[in-house]
Write an enzyme that holds these catalytic residues in place. Structure first.
Site, PDB file in Angstrom:
ATOM      1  N   LYS A  27       0.881  -1.166   0.000  1.00 19.19           N
ATOM      2  CA  LYS A  27       0.000   0.000   0.000  1.00 19.19           C
ATOM      3  C   LYS A  27       0.918   1.215   0.000  1.00 19.19           C
ATOM      4  CE  LYS A  27      -2.598   3.409   1.905  1.00 19.19           C
ATOM      5  NZ  LYS A  27      -2.052   4.748   2.245  1.00 19.19           N
ATOM      6  N   SER A  33       2.750   6.645  12.107  1.00 17.59           N
ATOM      7  CA  SER A  33       2.549   7.226  13.433  1.00 17.59           C
ATOM      8  C   SER A  33       2.357   6.138  14.485  1.00 17.59           C
ATOM      9  CB  SER A  33       1.325   8.147  13.425  1.00 17.59           C
ATOM     10  OG  SER A  33       0.126   7.394  13.307  1.00 17.59           O
ATOM     11  N   CYS A  63      11.908   9.773  10.920  1.00 11.48           N
ATOM     12  CA  CYS A  63      11.812   9.297  12.303  1.00 11.48           C
ATOM     13  C   CYS A  63      13.168   9.230  12.978  1.00 11.48           C
ATOM     14  CB  CYS A  63      11.113   7.943  12.368  1.00 11.48           C
ATOM     15  SG  CYS A  63      12.018   6.607  11.563  1.00 11.48           S
ATOM     16  N   GLU A  80       6.394  14.397  18.550  1.00  7.16           N
ATOM     17  CA  GLU A  80       7.022  14.423  17.228  1.00  7.16           C
ATOM     18  C   GLU A  80       6.394  15.516  16.370  1.00  7.16           C
ATOM     19  OE1 GLU A  80       8.625  10.972  14.433  1.00  7.16           O
ATOM     20  OE2 GLU A  80       6.452  11.191  14.253  1.00  7.16           O
TER      21      GLU A  80
END
Length: 501
Positions: free
Chosen positions: A175, A228, A283, A384
């Site tokens: 995906k 996330s 990240c 974040e």
């Protein structure tokens, strides 16, 4: 007319029957460059069915033969390096060097896949018990799925996920990220050109609603996810409850401890690169530095000086140092965090909110932003932000800094800048971070080692990269064998613990 992308299913780019399409933007200009379909659940299911149908023949293909296809794929990536780099810059906003690095990291994992005959070798022991020989094999499992984020259009879907899953003999459904699907689809075409059988690699574009099918589909054996923490927890809980393997790589708020013996200019340069590279949209970015008070003023001043010397501009101009963020919505999100930091009382010493680039006024630009005197409890220093924003926290000692850092609920990367071997070793032993840097701001290991986040940065048991990835995409089978001599064939009784003791 704007081009419309097509999902790649069963070895072909197929027009979607959906009525819903998503706009893909050029972040440098703010213009729509292509549209991508939001594939229907039936189309996603069709991709899974294609992968399932391809699995028996592909899993029976000898690892050496699979490796040969990856050698061909590597050459095609090398041939198309500039085009793939432009694709990343065009849809994501990374500057040229960063975009090229994104593609090179995908290529790195393809090169690792070329060694799959050695990587999948098992283990054996003659006379594991007297007269009994045991052999361990690694076997593919079936169909795997990947759910990719938008921030690395090449490295994550076509590096971390697809190559090793497929090299191990599985088939794959990706995906692609809704905001940045172009590069993954270009890679899918290269898999086709390299000679991979139809159905081995499939790429769909859809929303979270359709992707939910992948978490519970009975023909999918495992899920690799990057995104996330809230979504990662959902992916892990849902897919694991359905009996699937899961690796969910999630958010981070990486910190670096800067000791007073660190060289100011070189440390500032490393911090600037780590905090603002890729516009902070990674990240493993370094959004927080924890600085010993004695050098804090000088270090902050040097960081600001270096930031002001950088060129902000369109991603595909090679002199650009800092490109745009990915979408207008994300720019609004990051600017909202900057406003939150101001309201919390952090000292804003460099503000990038009003940045504009002449000739590209509609682009999604945010300049270098630096907060000083960020205190514990301020959300700007704990959550974040995923943008070009650096927070400075001041401490009095190594011990205070380490304690502050370990209070972080995330644990992807953890960094120290120092010339002291003693403190570097103490830091390495006691930090919670899964990937540790000593004077290295982005301590991402090369692909033969695992990408080993901890705490709320990772959910699962086996990481991507390295031997962990091979274990994730295979299951072990042990075979114990006994061959009878003539005397043994005459025995009338066998021990309950036959061969196990």
């Amino acid at each position: 007319m704007t081009e419309t992308l097509k999902p790649f299913i069963n070895g072909a780019f197929q027009a979607s029957g959906t009525e819903k399409y998503m706009d893909i933007y050029n972040p440098s200009t703010g213009e729509v460059i292509v549209k991508t379909p939001c594939c229907t659940r039936d189309e996603v299911a069709s991709a899974v069915e294609s992968a399932k149908a391809a699995y028996p023949a592909w899993s029976a293909t000898p690892p050496h033969a699979r490796a040969q296809l990856f050698f061909r794929l590597r050459e095609l990536i090398t041939r198309d390096m500039d085009a793939l780099t432009m694709s990343v810059a065009y849809e994501n906003g990374k500057n040229w060097s960063e975009a090229q690095g994104d593609v090179l990291k995908a290529k790195e994992m393809v090169e690792m896949a070329c060694g799959i005959p050695q990587l999948m070798m098992g283990e054996s022991l003659m006379d594991a018990s007297r007269g009994f020989d045991t052999t361990l094999y690694r076997e593919p499992m079936g169909v795997f799925a990947g759910i990719a984020p938008w921030n690395f259009p090449a490295m994550i879907p076509m590096g971390w996920m697809t190559p090793l899953a497929v090299a191990c003999g599985n088939t794959f459904v990706l995906k692609a990220a809704s905001a940045t699907p172009m590069t993954a689809l270009k890679f899918a075409g290269l898999y086709k050109e390299a000679g991979f059988p139809d159905g081995v690699v499939n790429v769909v574009t859809c929303s979270r609603n359709e992707a939910e099918l992948l978490l519970t589909h009975p023909d999918i054996r495992g899920i690799s996810f990057v995104g996330s923490t809230s979504v990662g927890q959902h992916v892990y809980a849902t897919a694991a409850a359905d009996g699937k393997r899961v690796q969910a790589l999630c958010e981070a708020k990486n910190h670096a401890l800067i000791l007073k013996d660190a060289p100011i200019t070189r440390t500032a340069a490393g911090i600037m690169n780590s905090a603002f590279g890729c516009a902070g949209e990674r990240c493993m970015a370094l959004p927080v530095i924890v600085v010993e008070e004695e050098i804090a003023d000088a270090l902050v001043a040097e960081i600001v000086r270096l930031c002001k010397a950088q060129k902000i501009g369109p991603a595909y101009e090679k002199e650009t140092n800092l490109g745009p963020v990915v979408t207008a919505e994300h720019k609004k999100f990051v600017c909202g965090w900057i406003e939150k930091g101001v309201s919390e009382g952090a000292k804003l010493v460099l503000d990038g909110r009003e940045t504009t680039v002449p000739g590209y006024e509609k682009g999604f630009y945010i300049g270098h932003t630096v907060f000083d005197h960020v205190q514990p409890g301020m959300s700007i220093g704990e959550s974040e932000v995923f943008g070009p924003v650096l927070c400075v926290k001041r401490v009095k000692s190594f011990a205070e800094g380490l304690e502050l850092m370990n209070a972080n609920p995330f644990a992807n990367g953890s960094v120290i800048f120092t010339q002291s071997g003693y403190y570097a070793r103490e830091f390495t032993r006691h930090t919670h971070g899964g990937m540790v840097g000593i004077n290295v701001g982005i301590p991402v290991p090369v692909g033969i080692f695992p990408f080993s986040g901890h705490k709320l940065s990772f959910f699962g048991d086996l990481h991507c990269h390295g031997k962990d990835a091979i274990r994730f995409y295979t299951e072990s089978k042990t075979v114990t064998a006994r061959w009878f001599d003539e005397e043994e064939t005459k025995k009338e009784t066998v021990s309950t613990w036959d061969g196990t003791i």
